[in-house]
Design a protein around this motif. Structure first.
Motif, mmCIF file in Angstrom:
data_model
loop_
_atom_site.group_PDB
_atom_site.id
_atom_site.type_symbol
_atom_site.label_atom_id
_atom_site.label_comp_id
_atom_site.label_asym_id
_atom_site.label_seq_id
_atom_site.Cartn_x
_atom_site.Cartn_y
_atom_site.Cartn_z
ATOM 1 N N TYR A 1 0.847 -1.288 -0.137
ATOM 2 C CA TYR A 1 -0.085 -0.020 0.002
ATOM 3 C C TYR A 1 0.889 1.230 0.162
ATOM 4 N N GLU B 1 -3.855 0.437 -2.552
ATOM 5 C CA GLU B 1 -3.160 -0.732 -3.043
ATOM 6 C C GLU B 1 -2.425 -0.633 -4.301
ATOM 7 N N ARG C 1 -5.726 -2.721 4.356
ATOM 8 C CA ARG C 1 -6.175 -1.262 4.142
ATOM 9 C C ARG C 1 -5.028 -0.514 4.643
ATOM 10 N N GLN C 2 -4.770 0.911 4.271
ATOM 11 C CA GLN C 2 -3.879 1.807 4.796
ATOM 12 C C GLN C 2 -4.738 2.871 5.229
ATOM 13 N N SER D 1 -1.232 0.612 8.972
ATOM 14 C CA SER D 1 -2.070 -0.540 8.045
ATOM 15 C C SER D 1 -2.661 -1.705 8.807
#
Lengths: 113, 114
Positions: free
Chosen positions: B49, B54, B67-68, B74
């Motif tokens: 990420y 992504e 996810r970030q 993250s």
């Protein structure tokens, strides 16, 4: 065939010896090679990074890349007990939107006092 | 400066459960990557990420997601856990998406699936 192959060891040598660790790779399209050291229950730590053939030296460590034979080596001079760890060779695979590192399975090294 | 921090350090789950692993990158690093390391093997790339998007995905099933967040931390999520998901999960951060010589790994989360 794995993209990066290493002898898993274990390799045991006496303190002060010269250690030679080796890897072979199968794809000649990628040019960046690395050696990581991983202590037990820790993440990998980058030791050497090279993108060309020939030798690169950093203190007691020398990385060697032979692109004609697709061979990567790491030499450790005057080995110390603190060098006992797993050594991972790796190369960078550059994709269309990200870089990812492809690791070998690692060689376990033990330096005997 | 603190390095890459991961939590928890150890986790035990049973098959079919869900798990969330967390990672805080080095201050100033905007790229976070996740790797899975099975015992006796080298780390295998799962995700990268960068700037909350992504940027790369490895060969892992859709049960794996990540996810970030705006602060660049993250999460890695794994659904419907299998015994084969038992591994050390490593997070790595770098200043940008392509500076691999400045990639720093955390100590990982050891996940055991029973």
């Amino acid at each position: 065939q794995k993209e990066v192959e290493q002898d898993p060891g274990p390799l045991s040598v006496p303190e002060g010896a010269i250690v030679s660790l080796n890897c072979t790779y199968s794809n000649s399209a990628f040019q960046y090679f690395m050696w990581y050291r991983q202590y037990s229950r820790k993440g990998p730590e980058l030791l050497m990074y090279t993108y060309s053939s020939g030798n690169k030296e950093d203190g007691r460590f020398t990385a060697q890349v032979d692109k004609s034979s697709k061979y990567i080596s790491l030499f450790i001079r005057d080995s110390q007990p603190s060098d006992s760890a797993t050594y991972l060779c790796a190369r960078v695979s550059v994709g269309s939107s990200a870089s990812k590192i492809i690791f070998g399975s690692g060689t376990r090294l033990s330096i005997r006092p | 400066d603190a390095g890459v921090t991961q939590s928890p350090t150890h986790l035990i789950k049973t098959r079919g459960q869900h798990v969330t692993l967390r990672c805080s990158p080095i201050s100033g690093h905007k790229s976070v990557s996740w790797y899975q390391q099975v015992l006796g093997q080298g780390p295998q790339f799962i995700f990268q990420y960068y700037e909350k998007e992504e940027r790369g995905r490895g060969n892992f099933p859709d049960r794996f997601s990540a996810r970030q967040f705006p602060n660049y931390s993250s999460e890695l999520n794994v659904n419907a856990l299998l015994l084969g998901d038992s591994a050390l999960y490593l997070c790595a951060s770098s200043p940008d998406r392509a500076t691999n010589e400045k990639l720093f790994f955390g100590s990982g989360t050891q996940l055991s699936v029973l």
